[in-house]
Design a protein around this motif. Structure first.
Motif, PDB file in Angstrom:
ATOM      1  N   ALA A 167       0.910  -1.146   0.131  1.00  0.00           N
ATOM      2  CA  ALA A 167       0.047  -0.003  -0.027  1.00  0.00           C
ATOM      3  C   ALA A 167       0.766   1.156   0.230  1.00  0.00           C
ATOM      4  CB  ALA A 167      -0.931  -0.055   1.241  1.00  0.00           C
ATOM      5  N   PRO A 168       0.450   2.321  -0.667  1.00  0.00           N
ATOM      6  CA  PRO A 168       1.200   3.702  -0.709  1.00  0.00           C
ATOM      7  C   PRO A 168       1.522   4.273   0.730  1.00  0.00           C
ATOM      8  CG  PRO A 168      -0.672   3.719  -2.062  1.00  0.00           C
ATOM      9  CD  PRO A 168      -0.909   2.542  -1.467  1.00  0.00           C
ATOM     10  N   ALA A 169       3.000   4.559   0.793  1.00  0.00           N
ATOM     11  CA  ALA A 169       3.059   5.099   2.311  1.00  0.00           C
ATOM     12  C   ALA A 169       2.237   6.346   2.672  1.00  0.00           C
ATOM     13  CB  ALA A 169       4.586   5.649   2.230  1.00  0.00           C
ATOM     14  N   THR A 170       2.005   6.450   3.975  1.00  0.00           N
ATOM     15  CA  THR A 170       1.434   7.481   4.488  1.00  0.00           C
ATOM     16  C   THR A 170       1.982   8.455   5.230  1.00  0.00           C
ATOM     17  OG1 THR A 170       0.728   6.253   6.613  1.00  0.00           O
ATOM     18  CG2 THR A 170      -0.957   6.272   4.487  1.00  0.00           C
ATOM     19  N   ASP A 171       3.265   8.259   5.660  1.00  0.00           N
ATOM     20  CA  ASP A 171       4.047   9.068   6.493  1.00  0.00           C
ATOM     21  C   ASP A 171       5.357   9.509   5.479  1.00  0.00           C
ATOM     22  OD1 ASP A 171       5.515   6.506   6.061  1.00  0.00           O
ATOM     23  OD2 ASP A 171       6.209   6.652   8.086  1.00  0.00           O
ATOM     24  N   ALA A 172       5.187   9.266   4.363  1.00  0.00           N
ATOM     25  CA  ALA A 172       6.411   9.798   3.284  1.00  0.00           C
ATOM     26  C   ALA A 172       5.759   9.677   1.836  1.00  0.00           C
ATOM     27  CB  ALA A 172       7.735   9.019   3.648  1.00  0.00           C
ATOM     28  N   GLU A 173       6.491  10.338   1.104  1.00  0.00           N
ATOM     29  CA  GLU A 173       6.146  10.263  -0.510  1.00  0.00           C
ATOM     30  C   GLU A 173       6.466   8.963  -1.031  1.00  0.00           C
ATOM     31  OE1 GLU A 173       5.169  12.943  -2.953  1.00  0.00           O
ATOM     32  OE2 GLU A 173       4.357  13.607  -0.843  1.00  0.00           O
ATOM     33  N   ALA A 174       5.513   8.339  -1.397  1.00  0.00           N
ATOM     34  CA  ALA A 174       5.464   6.527  -1.882  1.00  0.00           C
ATOM     35  C   ALA A 174       6.556   6.663  -3.005  1.00  0.00           C
ATOM     36  CB  ALA A 174       4.198   6.443  -2.228  1.00  0.00           C
ATOM     37  N   ILE A 175       6.978   5.488  -2.923  1.00  0.00           N
ATOM     38  CA  ILE A 175       8.139   5.060  -3.933  1.00  0.00           C
ATOM     39  C   ILE A 175       7.461   5.112  -5.351  1.00  0.00           C
ATOM     40  CG2 ILE A 175       7.878   2.457  -3.736  1.00  0.00           C
ATOM     41  CD1 ILE A 175      10.770   2.189  -4.067  1.00  0.00           C
ATOM     42  N   LEU A 176       8.579   5.490  -6.442  1.00  0.00           N
ATOM     43  CA  LEU A 176       8.156   5.488  -7.731  1.00  0.00           C
ATOM     44  C   LEU A 176       8.455   4.205  -8.267  1.00  0.00           C
ATOM     45  CD1 LEU A 176       8.957   8.981  -9.245  1.00  0.00           C
ATOM     46  CD2 LEU A 176       6.752   8.216  -8.305  1.00  0.00           C
ATOM     47  N   VAL A 177       7.559   3.257  -8.769  1.00  0.00           N
ATOM     48  CA  VAL A 177       8.031   2.101  -9.277  1.00  0.00           C
ATOM     49  C   VAL A 177       8.225   2.051 -10.700  1.00  0.00           C
ATOM     50  CG1 VAL A 177       6.834   0.802  -7.235  1.00  0.00           C
ATOM     51  CG2 VAL A 177       5.619   1.501  -9.170  1.00  0.00           C
ATOM     52  N   PRO A 178       9.039   1.214 -11.276  1.00  0.00           N
ATOM     53  CA  PRO A 178       9.204   1.143 -12.736  1.00  0.00           C
ATOM     54  C   PRO A 178       8.075   1.036 -13.610  1.00  0.00           C
ATOM     55  CG  PRO A 178      10.413  -0.505 -11.774  1.00  0.00           C
ATOM     56  CD  PRO A 178       9.831   0.181 -10.578  1.00  0.00           C
ATOM     57  N   TRP A 179       7.117   0.091 -12.709  1.00  0.00           N
ATOM     58  CA  TRP A 179       6.006   0.011 -13.692  1.00  0.00           C
ATOM     59  C   TRP A 179       4.870   1.147 -13.632  1.00  0.00           C
ATOM     60  CZ3 TRP A 179       8.043  -3.580 -10.193  1.00  0.00           C
ATOM     61  CH2 TRP A 179       7.354  -3.382  -8.886  1.00  0.00           C
ATOM     62  N   GLY A 180       4.814   1.881 -12.863  1.00  0.00           N
ATOM     63  CA  GLY A 180       3.988   2.873 -12.396  1.00  0.00           C
ATOM     64  C   GLY A 180       3.811   3.839 -13.440  1.00  0.00           C
ATOM     65  N   PRO A 181       2.755   4.829 -13.477  1.00  0.00           N
ATOM     66  CA  PRO A 181       2.468   5.957 -14.506  1.00  0.00           C
ATOM     67  C   PRO A 181       3.246   7.004 -14.316  1.00  0.00           C
ATOM     68  CG  PRO A 181       0.934   6.031 -12.538  1.00  0.00           C
ATOM     69  CD  PRO A 181       1.699   4.823 -12.119  1.00  0.00           C
ATOM     70  N   VAL A 182       4.271   7.322 -13.234  1.00  0.00           N
ATOM     71  CA  VAL A 182       5.119   8.277 -13.033  1.00  0.00           C
ATOM     72  C   VAL A 182       6.665   7.795 -13.333  1.00  0.00           C
ATOM     73  CG1 VAL A 182       5.829  10.066 -11.880  1.00  0.00           C
ATOM     74  CG2 VAL A 182       3.522   9.710 -12.047  1.00  0.00           C
ATOM     75  N   MET A 183       7.480   8.453 -14.095  1.00  0.00           N
ATOM     76  CA  MET A 183       8.882   7.866 -14.045  1.00  0.00           C
ATOM     77  C   MET A 183       9.597   8.743 -13.379  1.00  0.00           C
ATOM     78  SD  MET A 183      11.170   5.932 -15.327  1.00  0.00           S
ATOM     79  CE  MET A 183      10.338   5.006 -16.386  1.00  0.00           C
ATOM     80  N   SER A 184       9.328   9.948 -13.243  1.00  0.00           N
ATOM     81  CA  SER A 184      10.018  10.908 -12.323  1.00  0.00           C
ATOM     82  C   SER A 184       9.404  12.045 -11.909  1.00  0.00           C
ATOM     83  CB  SER A 184      11.529  11.547 -13.051  1.00  0.00           C
ATOM     84  OG  SER A 184      11.139  12.283 -13.952  1.00  0.00           O
ATOM     85  N   ARG A 185       9.822  12.705 -10.641  1.00  0.00           N
ATOM     86  CA  ARG A 185       8.930  13.870 -10.098  1.00  0.00           C
ATOM     87  C   ARG A 185       9.708  14.673  -9.392  1.00  0.00           C
ATOM     88  NH1 ARG A 185       5.127  10.863  -6.790  1.00  0.00           N
ATOM     89  NH2 ARG A 185       3.598  11.034  -8.760  1.00  0.00           N
ATOM     90  N   THR A 186       9.634  15.865  -9.314  1.00  0.00           N
ATOM     91  CA  THR A 186      10.262  17.090  -8.946  1.00  0.00           C
ATOM     92  C   THR A 186       9.722  17.740  -7.725  1.00  0.00           C
ATOM     93  OG1 THR A 186       9.655  18.670 -10.439  1.00  0.00           O
ATOM     94  CG2 THR A 186      11.614  17.445 -10.887  1.00  0.00           C
ATOM     95  N   TYR A 187      10.272  18.335  -6.590  1.00  0.00           N
ATOM     96  CA  TYR A 187      10.047  18.809  -5.506  1.00  0.00           C
ATOM     97  C   TYR A 187      10.779  20.258  -5.369  1.00  0.00           C
ATOM     98  CZ  TYR A 187       7.808  14.167  -4.576  1.00  0.00           C
ATOM     99  OH  TYR A 187       7.148  13.150  -4.729  1.00  0.00           O
ATOM    100  N   GLN A 188      10.430  21.303  -4.979  1.00  0.00           N
ATOM    101  CA  GLN A 188      11.134  22.215  -4.442  1.00  0.00           C
ATOM    102  C   GLN A 188      10.528  23.002  -3.317  1.00  0.00           C
ATOM    103  OE1 GLN A 188      11.161  25.472  -7.553  1.00  0.00           O
ATOM    104  NE2 GLN A 188      13.577  25.292  -7.394  1.00  0.00           N
ATOM    105  N   TRP A 189      11.373  23.666  -2.268  1.00  0.00           N
ATOM    106  CA  TRP A 189      10.918  24.295  -1.183  1.00  0.00           C
ATOM    107  C   TRP A 189      10.376  25.587  -1.410  1.00  0.00           C
ATOM    108  CZ3 TRP A 189      10.222  22.777   3.756  1.00  0.00           C
ATOM    109  CH2 TRP A 189      10.033  24.105   4.417  1.00  0.00           C
TER     110      TRP A 189
END
Length: 619
Positions: free
Chosen positions: A367-389
């Motif tokens: 199940a997706p994590a609730t206390d952190a950003e969930a891991i990106l898996v190679p078979w999922g819909p998102v290959m990469s994601r960016t974050y900024q403060w």
């Protein structure tokens, strides 16, 4: 003149013969001048290497924020020295290893007046491939009695491989004595310990004194730092010391809290070895470094690695952002990578899906994590994601779709069959789960739990069951991992006997019970009891509160009253025995993360209410 800060740990006060086995003491120094005279090393303890009037020495080690210092008084009937010293000449050799490779030999060569200057060189440990040691200073001087010389040296940390982690180092020191220039054979080489049996460095005084004080307060004096970092994380531009030890983060420095204190934080790991990596980097763009960690966490389902950024500038270290970068179930695993990309403004954090071994879209059921950003898996819909403060949080700023993503196809309904369908596999029973937990943790089958909890801890229809074995709390129930596993928490008490109570009660008013434990902490002849309040989520035990509720010293004591009723927690000052306002001499340590004891002659009852992920007191 030198000024030595002699703040010593009891583990360092050893007879000379035991010192070699325990470690190499390194004392903090200030205003050091390397001049070949060791008479003013009065704050340091000299240790002996070798015996007799030929090929023996007494040495001491020092440190400041720039590097290491060596003082040696060498007895030698003949100094073998050429204009360009090599490995087969008289030398004091300090060997250091930070755990990566065999380490480094640091050669300190005394000079000969009118013939050659004192110098320093380094080589991979056990080899003769010498290279000049940049930035080092070496000065020789006469010895008071007998034949030989004195030697003082300064070696900058920047010139030592792994020098930034010197507190983690192990080492030895030896005196190389060669018989003649014509026959450069090593005649004798007495050593503190053999090169294949290096001992830890034992810093004392300065920021190392703060470390000793902290370890003593946590009853973990024997612990050694796993990471020693230096960077500008708070206050003025001077660098702070950031040490990871025994599962804690410890922050101190001359400009931190005006040089009069430190802050610390307990990391959510089971052992110190679960801190997989640590570095300092500015990820908010404010000119101050944050602490970047990779932490390994485990439960009955498997394990995960968490990439975490922590702010160190406040009263205590604070987690700002976390993202899963590895999940493992047995030998199967999936991972992701985080990179810090710099440009204008705040840096960008980019996370990319990595590789999977033994897992795919069909077999991965986390199940997706609730206390952190969930891991990106190679078979999922998102290959990469960016974050900024953005000044408050790390906001998502972009995504790149996975070109290989294939949405799951809905299965056609099965055709009707005359035969009865196979029964669905049943979830393991509570007894089966607890038996598996006992096997994994090495708990005997007939061991009885010290405490039993039965309460609605997660919020489902059925209550969860909690058992405490020693200091290990395990909770099982249908709403934990779908009833297929358990949650485990090691209560932070020094010994089993220091865990005084464990209970469950709703103190947030949300209809769910929290876990309340009382632990005893000892500081010399003073004992205090601390109440810890933890919430239970599907994947962990976040702490809501830690507050002192009792203190004793000899026959004197103060015990607060703790009441849990109506979905709230209330603590009243209670009674004092043997103490009054004019005889109670304790003041609050500003570095203590535990909320203070209520005093009957001053304080009123405190009621705690839930605000976000904390319990906040008000009168």
């Amino acid at each position: 003149m030198r000024c030595f800060i002699a703040i010593l740990s009891l583990t360092l006060l050893l007879p000379l013969g035991a010192q070699a086995q325990a470690g190499m003491r390194v004392v903090a120094v200030e205003r050091v001048r390397v001049d070949g005279a060791v008479g003013d090393w009065r704050g340091a303890s000299f240790a002996a290497v070798g015996e007799g009037a030929d090929a023996s020495m007494r040495f001491a080690l020092g440190y400041d924020d720039r590097g290491l210092y060596v003082a040696a008084q060498v007895l030698d009937d003949r100094l073998v020295r050429t204009p360009r010293p090599g490995a087969r000449e008289d030398a004091v050799i300090l060997t250091l290893s930070t755990g990566r490779g065999a380490g480094t030999d640091l050669y300190l060569f005394a000079g000969v007046t009118g013939r050659s200057a004192a110098s320093a060189a380094s080589a991979p440990a056990g080899t003769s491939r010498l290279r000049p040691l940049g930035g080092a200073q070496v000065v020789e001087g006469p010895i008071a009695r007998g034949s030989g010389y004195t030697l003082e040296a300064f070696i900058p940390f920047a010139a030592i491989p792994g020098g930034a982690r010197w507190r983690e180092a192990r080492g030895t020191i030896r005196l190389r004595d060669v018989d003649s220039e014509a026959r450069p054979d090593v005649e004798s080489e007495p050593a503190l310990v053999p090169i294949d049996a290096l001992v830890p460095l034992l810093p004392s005084g300065g920021d190392a004194g703060i470390l000793e004080e902290f370890l003593a307060s946590q009853n973990v004096l024997a612990s050694r730092p796993t990471h020693s970092l230096s960077g500008d994380v708070a206050a003025d531009a001077r660098p702070e010391s950031v040490i990871l030890v025994a599962g804690f983060v410890l922050v101190s420095g001359p400009g931190f809290r005006e040089g009069r204190g430190y802050s610390f934080h307990r990391l959510p790991v089971s052992t110190a070895g679960d801190v997989r990596s640590a570095q300092l980097a500015d990820v908010t763009g404010d000119g101050k470094d944050e602490l970047i960690l990779v932490l390994r966490q485990r439960n009955g389902q498997g394990e995960r690695d968490l990439w975490q950024a922590m702010d160190l500038s406040g009263q205590s270290p604070r987690a700002m952002f976390a993202i899963e970068v590895r999940k493992a179930i047995g030998a199967a695993s999936v991972d992701a990578r985080v990179q810090i990309r710099r440009g204008r403004g705040a840096p960008t954090l980019e996370v990319r899906a990595g590789r999977a071994e033994g897992l795919d879209a069909a077999s991965y059921r986390e199940a997706p994590a609730t206390d952190a950003e969930a891991i990106l898996v190679p078979w999922g819909p998102v290959m990469s994601r960016t974050y900024q403060w953005d000044g408050r949080t790390f906001a998502r700023t972009g995504e790149r779709a996975n070109p290989r993503y294939q949405p799951p196809v809905a299965e056609a309904p099965p055709r009707a069959r005359s035969e009865e369908p196979a029964p669905a596999p049943s979830a393991p029973s509570t007894d089966e789960l607890l038996a598996a937990f006992r096997r994994e943790r090495g708990i005997a089958r007939n061991a009885q739990p010290r405490y039993r909890l039965s309460a609605n801890l997660v919020g489902g229809r059925e209550p969860e069951t909690g058992l405490v074995f020693g200091r290990q709390l395990v909770v099982v129930g249908p709403d934990i991992q779908g009833g297929a596993s358990w949650l485990f928490y090691e209560i932070p008490a020094s010994t089993d006997a220091d865990l005084l109570a464990a209970d469950a009660a709703d103190v947030t008013g949300d209809g769910r019970a929290e876990v309340l434990v009382r632990v005893r902490q000892t500081f010399g002849d003073v004992r205090r009891e601390v109440l810890l309040v933890h919430q239970l989520t599907e994947r962990g035990f976040p702490r809501l509160l830690q507050v002192e509720v009792a203190r004793t010293q000899g026959e004197r004591s103060i015990t607060n009253e703790v009441r849990t009723r109506g979905g709230r927690l209330e603590i009243a000052p209670g009674r004092a025995r043997g103490w009054a306002e004019d005889t109670y001499r304790f003041t609050r340590d500003p570095n203590d993360s535990v909320e203070p004891l209520l005093l009957p002659w001053r304080d009123r009852p405190v009621r705690y209410t839930a605000r976000g992920a904390r319990l906040v007191g008000g009168r």
